[in-house]
Design a protein around this motif. Sequence first.
Motif, PDB file in Angstrom:
ATOM      1  N   TYR A 166       0.839  -1.270  -0.071  1.00 42.19           N
ATOM      2  CA  TYR A 166       0.022  -0.012   0.029  1.00 42.19           C
ATOM      3  C   TYR A 166       0.839   1.349  -0.125  1.00 42.19           C
ATOM      4  CZ  TYR A 166      -3.603  -3.208   1.458  1.00 42.19           C
ATOM      5  OH  TYR A 166      -4.555  -4.107   1.565  1.00 42.19           O
ATOM      6  N   ALA A 167       0.493   2.298  -0.625  1.00 42.86           N
ATOM      7  CA  ALA A 167       1.021   3.383  -0.447  1.00 42.86           C
ATOM      8  C   ALA A 167       0.789   4.003   1.055  1.00 42.86           C
ATOM      9  CB  ALA A 167       0.230   4.622  -1.373  1.00 42.86           C
ATOM     10  N   ASP A 168       1.692   4.789   1.465  1.00 47.96           N
ATOM     11  CA  ASP A 168       1.761   5.172   2.806  1.00 47.96           C
ATOM     12  C   ASP A 168       0.417   6.257   3.283  1.00 47.96           C
ATOM     13  OD1 ASP A 168       5.218   5.668   3.365  1.00 47.96           O
ATOM     14  OD2 ASP A 168       4.141   3.978   3.429  1.00 47.96           O
ATOM     15  N   SER A 169      -0.116   6.954   2.185  1.00 52.85           N
ATOM     16  CA  SER A 169      -1.085   7.605   2.343  1.00 52.85           C
ATOM     17  C   SER A 169      -2.330   6.808   2.512  1.00 52.85           C
ATOM     18  CB  SER A 169      -1.207   8.577   1.168  1.00 52.85           C
ATOM     19  OG  SER A 169      -1.343   7.795  -0.131  1.00 52.85           O
ATOM     20  N   VAL A 170      -2.428   5.560   2.366  1.00 52.04           N
ATOM     21  CA  VAL A 170      -3.803   4.982   2.419  1.00 52.04           C
ATOM     22  C   VAL A 170      -3.430   3.696   3.323  1.00 52.04           C
ATOM     23  CG1 VAL A 170      -4.399   5.490   0.202  1.00 52.04           C
ATOM     24  CG2 VAL A 170      -3.390   3.343   0.594  1.00 52.04           C
ATOM     25  N   LYS A 171      -2.416   3.505   3.995  1.00 51.51           N
ATOM     26  CA  LYS A 171      -2.109   2.286   4.492  1.00 51.51           C
ATOM     27  C   LYS A 171      -2.955   2.538   5.891  1.00 51.51           C
ATOM     28  CE  LYS A 171       2.287   1.445   4.202  1.00 51.51           C
ATOM     29  NZ  LYS A 171       3.534   1.016   4.254  1.00 51.51           N
ATOM     30  N   GLY A 172      -3.527   1.309   6.218  1.00 57.79           N
ATOM     31  CA  GLY A 172      -4.554   1.149   7.339  1.00 57.79           C
ATOM     32  C   GLY A 172      -5.792   1.767   7.232  1.00 57.79           C
ATOM     33  N   ARG A 173      -6.148   2.203   6.142  1.00 51.34           N
ATOM     34  CA  ARG A 173      -7.369   2.708   5.745  1.00 51.34           C
ATOM     35  C   ARG A 173      -8.089   2.073   4.573  1.00 51.34           C
ATOM     36  NH1 ARG A 173      -8.353   7.503   3.741  1.00 51.34           N
ATOM     37  NH2 ARG A 173      -6.182   7.809   2.843  1.00 51.34           N
ATOM     38  N   PHE A 174      -7.166   1.405   3.592  1.00 52.83           N
ATOM     39  CA  PHE A 174      -7.499   0.975   2.358  1.00 52.83           C
ATOM     40  C   PHE A 174      -7.274  -0.639   2.547  1.00 52.83           C
ATOM     41  CE2 PHE A 174      -7.694   4.554  -0.915  1.00 52.83           C
ATOM     42  CZ  PHE A 174      -8.544   5.435   0.260  1.00 52.83           C
ATOM     43  N   THR A 175      -7.971  -1.454   1.978  1.00 51.81           N
ATOM     44  CA  THR A 175      -7.543  -2.880   1.787  1.00 51.81           C
ATOM     45  C   THR A 175      -7.898  -3.468   0.320  1.00 51.81           C
ATOM     46  OG1 THR A 175      -8.296  -3.202   4.209  1.00 51.81           O
ATOM     47  CG2 THR A 175      -8.171  -5.155   2.878  1.00 51.81           C
ATOM     48  N   ILE A 176      -7.059  -3.856  -0.153  1.00 51.07           N
ATOM     49  CA  ILE A 176      -7.077  -4.649  -1.349  1.00 51.07           C
ATOM     50  C   ILE A 176      -7.381  -6.128  -1.482  1.00 51.07           C
ATOM     51  CG2 ILE A 176      -4.426  -4.724  -1.771  1.00 51.07           C
ATOM     52  CD1 ILE A 176      -5.164  -4.381  -4.850  1.00 51.07           C
ATOM     53  N   SER A 177      -8.019  -6.629  -2.051  1.00 51.27           N
ATOM     54  CA  SER A 177      -8.279  -8.149  -1.978  1.00 51.27           C
ATOM     55  C   SER A 177      -8.540  -8.625  -3.399  1.00 51.27           C
ATOM     56  CB  SER A 177      -9.431  -8.390  -1.047  1.00 51.27           C
ATOM     57  OG  SER A 177     -10.633  -7.890  -1.381  1.00 51.27           O
ATOM     58  N   ARG A 178      -8.681  -9.795  -3.659  1.00 47.13           N
ATOM     59  CA  ARG A 178      -9.128 -10.362  -4.880  1.00 47.13           C
ATOM     60  C   ARG A 178      -9.846 -11.662  -4.824  1.00 47.13           C
ATOM     61  NH1 ARG A 178      -3.823 -10.768  -8.526  1.00 47.13           N
ATOM     62  NH2 ARG A 178      -5.195 -11.621  -9.922  1.00 47.13           N
ATOM     63  N   ASP A 179     -10.568 -12.038  -5.820  1.00 49.26           N
ATOM     64  CA  ASP A 179     -11.444 -13.377  -5.928  1.00 49.26           C
ATOM     65  C   ASP A 179     -11.039 -13.828  -7.175  1.00 49.26           C
ATOM     66  OD1 ASP A 179     -13.249 -15.460  -6.250  1.00 49.26           O
ATOM     67  OD2 ASP A 179     -14.657 -14.376  -5.105  1.00 49.26           O
ATOM     68  N   ASN A 180     -10.115 -14.819  -7.264  1.00 48.70           N
ATOM     69  CA  ASN A 180      -9.711 -15.253  -8.589  1.00 48.70           C
ATOM     70  C   ASN A 180     -11.036 -16.170  -9.389  1.00 48.70           C
ATOM     71  OD1 ASN A 180      -7.089 -13.882  -8.373  1.00 48.70           O
ATOM     72  ND2 ASN A 180      -6.153 -15.817  -7.879  1.00 48.70           N
ATOM     73  N   ALA A 181     -11.657 -16.651  -8.524  1.00 49.60           N
ATOM     74  CA  ALA A 181     -12.782 -17.364  -9.159  1.00 49.60           C
ATOM     75  C   ALA A 181     -13.621 -16.513  -9.845  1.00 49.60           C
ATOM     76  CB  ALA A 181     -13.424 -18.149  -8.104  1.00 49.60           C
ATOM     77  N   LYS A 182     -13.713 -15.122  -9.374  1.00 46.09           N
ATOM     78  CA  LYS A 182     -14.726 -14.229 -10.077  1.00 46.09           C
ATOM     79  C   LYS A 182     -13.735 -13.293 -11.041  1.00 46.09           C
ATOM     80  CE  LYS A 182     -18.201 -14.298  -6.414  1.00 46.09           C
ATOM     81  NZ  LYS A 182     -18.847 -13.416  -5.391  1.00 46.09           N
ATOM     82  N   ASN A 183     -12.646 -13.528 -11.119  1.00 45.58           N
ATOM     83  CA  ASN A 183     -11.809 -12.564 -11.628  1.00 45.58           C
ATOM     84  C   ASN A 183     -11.884 -11.140 -11.266  1.00 45.58           C
ATOM     85  OD1 ASN A 183     -10.793 -14.682 -13.036  1.00 45.58           O
ATOM     86  ND2 ASN A 183     -11.783 -14.332 -14.910  1.00 45.58           N
ATOM     87  N   THR A 184     -11.921 -10.880 -10.160  1.00 40.50           N
ATOM     88  CA  THR A 184     -12.480  -9.591  -9.731  1.00 40.50           C
ATOM     89  C   THR A 184     -11.364  -9.433  -8.579  1.00 40.50           C
ATOM     90  OG1 THR A 184     -14.663  -9.999 -10.223  1.00 40.50           O
ATOM     91  CG2 THR A 184     -14.345  -8.069  -8.596  1.00 40.50           C
ATOM     92  N   VAL A 185     -10.952  -7.864  -8.431  1.00 34.38           N
ATOM     93  CA  VAL A 185     -10.030  -7.173  -7.362  1.00 34.38           C
ATOM     94  C   VAL A 185     -10.953  -6.049  -7.052  1.00 34.38           C
ATOM     95  CG1 VAL A 185      -9.057  -5.556  -8.909  1.00 34.38           C
ATOM     96  CG2 VAL A 185      -7.978  -6.352  -6.706  1.00 34.38           C
ATOM     97  N   TYR A 186     -10.698  -6.130  -5.600  1.00 30.10           N
ATOM     98  CA  TYR A 186     -11.529  -5.079  -4.808  1.00 30.10           C
ATOM     99  C   TYR A 186     -10.536  -3.877  -4.201  1.00 30.10           C
ATOM    100  CZ  TYR A 186     -15.058  -8.650  -5.350  1.00 30.10           C
ATOM    101  OH  TYR A 186     -15.784  -9.762  -5.871  1.00 30.10           O
ATOM    102  N   LEU A 187     -11.140  -2.806  -3.796  1.00 27.51           N
ATOM    103  CA  LEU A 187     -10.419  -1.967  -3.065  1.00 27.51           C
ATOM    104  C   LEU A 187     -11.686  -1.470  -1.982  1.00 27.51           C
ATOM    105  CD1 LEU A 187      -7.721  -0.662  -2.582  1.00 27.51           C
ATOM    106  CD2 LEU A 187      -8.776   1.437  -3.959  1.00 27.51           C
ATOM    107  N   GLN A 188     -11.451  -1.773  -0.813  1.00 27.63           N
ATOM    108  CA  GLN A 188     -12.435  -1.369   0.367  1.00 27.63           C
ATOM    109  C   GLN A 188     -11.698  -0.091   1.048  1.00 27.63           C
ATOM    110  OE1 GLN A 188     -15.216  -2.450   1.659  1.00 27.63           O
ATOM    111  NE2 GLN A 188     -15.119  -0.425   2.781  1.00 27.63           N
ATOM    112  N   MET A 189     -12.282   0.973   0.771  1.00 26.40           N
ATOM    113  CA  MET A 189     -11.807   2.434   1.294  1.00 26.40           C
ATOM    114  C   MET A 189     -12.447   2.866   2.275  1.00 26.40           C
ATOM    115  SD  MET A 189     -10.906   4.295  -2.301  1.00 26.40           S
ATOM    116  CE  MET A 189     -12.551   4.471  -2.820  1.00 26.40           C
ATOM    117  N   ASN A 190     -11.838   2.759   3.569  1.00 26.85           N
ATOM    118  CA  ASN A 190     -12.476   3.395   4.962  1.00 26.85           C
ATOM    119  C   ASN A 190     -12.022   4.702   5.380  1.00 26.85           C
ATOM    120  OD1 ASN A 190     -14.108   1.041   4.944  1.00 26.85           O
ATOM    121  ND2 ASN A 190     -12.512  -0.095   5.990  1.00 26.85           N
ATOM    122  N   SER A 191     -12.504   5.167   6.177  1.00 28.80           N
ATOM    123  CA  SER A 191     -11.955   6.754   6.656  1.00 28.80           C
ATOM    124  C   SER A 191     -11.502   7.497   5.474  1.00 28.80           C
ATOM    125  CB  SER A 191     -11.091   6.363   7.889  1.00 28.80           C
ATOM    126  OG  SER A 191     -11.285   5.559   8.663  1.00 28.80           O
TER     127      SER A 191
END
Length: 127
Positions: free
Chosen positions: A59-84
Amino acid sequence: VQLVESGGGLVQAGGSLRLSCAASGRTFGGYSMGWFRQAPGKEREFVAVIHWSGGVTYYADSVKGRFTISRDNAKNTVYLQMNSLKPEDTAVYYCGSTYSRSTYSSSWFDHRAYDYWGQGTQVTVSS
């Protein structure tokens, strides 16, 4: 390869959004996926990246602790959960793919290393 982002919108500071990036056209395996963002008048900047296995993230320092990246390879999808979310998070968010079997590559943080991009999704955070 086609990448299609979704989930952007207008949110107040402190709120949350979840971005999605759906890939089609070829196998998802072997591709590390990154999220970048670009504000008006600024260069595209790195936000987060996830290894094709899903087991390694950066993660970039500016988003560390607030954003979470994840992926579901079965769905060919990547996510970015952005909080705060903060007003300075306002930008067009893009997902990109880069082929990489290694668990680390310095090129992951450089948008020029990515082969394919989505059209982007606007995120606006009001104060």
